[in-house]
Design an enzyme around this catalytic site. Structure first.
Site, mmCIF file in Angstrom:
data_model
loop_
_atom_site.group_PDB
_atom_site.id
_atom_site.type_symbol
_atom_site.label_atom_id
_atom_site.label_comp_id
_atom_site.label_asym_id
_atom_site.label_seq_id
_atom_site.Cartn_x
_atom_site.Cartn_y
_atom_site.Cartn_z
ATOM 1 C CG ASP A 35 -1.808 1.190 1.359
ATOM 2 O OD1 ASP A 35 -2.379 1.422 2.445
ATOM 3 O OD2 ASP A 35 -1.929 1.923 0.350
ATOM 4 C CG ASP A 219 -3.554 4.546 -2.090
ATOM 5 O OD1 ASP A 219 -4.442 4.978 -1.334
ATOM 6 O OD2 ASP A 219 -2.903 3.508 -1.846
#
Ligand SMILES: Cc1c(C=O)c(-c2nnc3c4c(C[n+]5cc6c(C)n(C)c(C)c6c(Cl)n5)n(C)c(C)c4cnn23)c(C)n1C
Length: 329
Positions: A35, A219
């Site tokens: 992430d 992201d």
């Protein structure tokens, strides 16, 4: 030195991507979600309540000869979808794609929210954001990549996420054969912990890019492409069956409708997301109504170039030069 790890979509909607990570001695292998939108490496562990950990692969520090408790340290984190987790901290050897960091902070979950309990395909997250975003207290810890950077051939990693097929995270080198286009670089702003950048314009359906810049983050931990309402409307005005579905909390449309592509400019290059990539998935198994990969960011306060956008590109997260590179795939 370099590292290279395969990553796979977790389900038919490419909701998240799973990468195997080895922790401890002997190695305990866990499926984790990389992430770039957060900065903590945390795992389901022997300290996670048994009822919550059921169905998950867990890390047991007591079974690792190299694990050490980071006494007095705790962590707590909440994500954009309101999921959360918290716990205490160990250090141990963590190997990703063949590259080992000997003393990595491994945050052990003593509490996890329902979304994580139910998401049994992952056993935690590997934060690849900037260290400033780490949530360990009283002394924030470094990310795996930050610890690795000084020993890698180059202080960078690339994300090559793919629709319904195996992709890769490469550390310390750029495999340009993964991309068709030239890599365009643009400054990255890590001040908030994210990989922030500015796209120079956008267009729908192959039209010429306009000059309306979009500031957002790259992201890998977010499924969708989340942009301002004016852009979302401009896109779905070209989709005859598109409508906002209150229960789905997003725009849906007939699965058999051909979707236009969406392009954005970055670093002098144009990244085009094909219409197919913008049809995420039927709203329910077998439904002929599909959920859009492009949705509104208006109630978030930040624009997020999540997996739907990243799948169209080879993305270079270049810490050394504080820049992001994007190349069409
Ligand atoms: C401000 C923001 C986000 C920022 O990030 C965000 C978001 N978007 N995907 C994810 C996340 C994921 C990826 N993820 C998304 C999923 C979706 C949309 N669905 C239906 C399932 C079953 C998912 C799973 Cl298992 N996993 N994970 C694992 C975590 C911890 C996330 C946290 N937030 N998140 C949302 C929904 N919002 C509003």
């Amino acid at each position: 030195q370099t590292g290279s790890a395969n990553t796979n979509p977790s389900d038919s909607a490419d909701d998240e991507y799973i990468t195997s990570v080895s922790i401890g001695t002997p190695a305990q292998v866990l499926p984790l979600d990389f992430d770039t939108g957060s900065s903590d490496l945390w795992v389901f562990s022997s300290e996670t309540p048994k009822s919550s950990a059921s169905g998950h692969v867990t890390y047991s520090p007591s079974k690792s000869s190299t694990a050490k408790k980071l006494s007095g340290s705790t962590w707590s984190i909440e994500y954009g979808d309101k999921s959360s987790s918290s716990g205490d901290v160990y250090t141990d050897v963590v190997t990703i794609g063949g590259f080992s960091v000997k003393t990595q902070a491994v945050e052990s979950a003593t509490k996890v929210s329902t979304q994580f309990v139910q998401d049994t395909v992952i056993s935690g997250l590997v934060g690849l954001g900037f260290d400033i975003g780490n949530q360990v207290s009283p002394r924030p810890q470094k990310t795996w990549f930050s610890n690795a950077a000084s020993s890698l051939a180059e202080p960078l990693f690339t994300a090559d996420l793919r629709h319904q097929e195996t992709g890769s995270y490469n550390f310390g080198f750029i495999d340009t054969s993964l991309a068709k286009g030239t890599i365009g670089y643009t400054p990255a702003d890590g001040s908030e912990g994210y990989w922030g950048f500015t796209a120079t314009g956008y267009s729908v359906g192959g039209a010429k890019l306009n000059r309306n810049s979009i500031t957002g983050i790259a992201d890998t931990g977010t499924t969708l492409l989340l942009l301002p309402d004016n852009i979302v409307d401009a896109y779905y005005n070209n989709v005859e069956s598109a409508q906002y579905d209150d229960s789905q909390e997003g725009v849906v449309f007939d699965c058999d409708e051909d979707l236009p592509s969406f392009s954005f400019g970055v670093g002098g290059q144009t990244i085009t997301i094909s219409g197919d990539l913008l049809n995420l998935t039927p709203i329910e198994e077998g439904s002929s109504t599909c959920f859009g990969g492009l949705q509104s960011s208006s109630d978030i306060g930040i624009n997020i170039f999540g997996d739907v956008a990243l799948k169209a590109a080879l993305v270079v997260f270049d810490l050394g030069n504080e820049r992001l590179g994007w190349a069409q795939k």
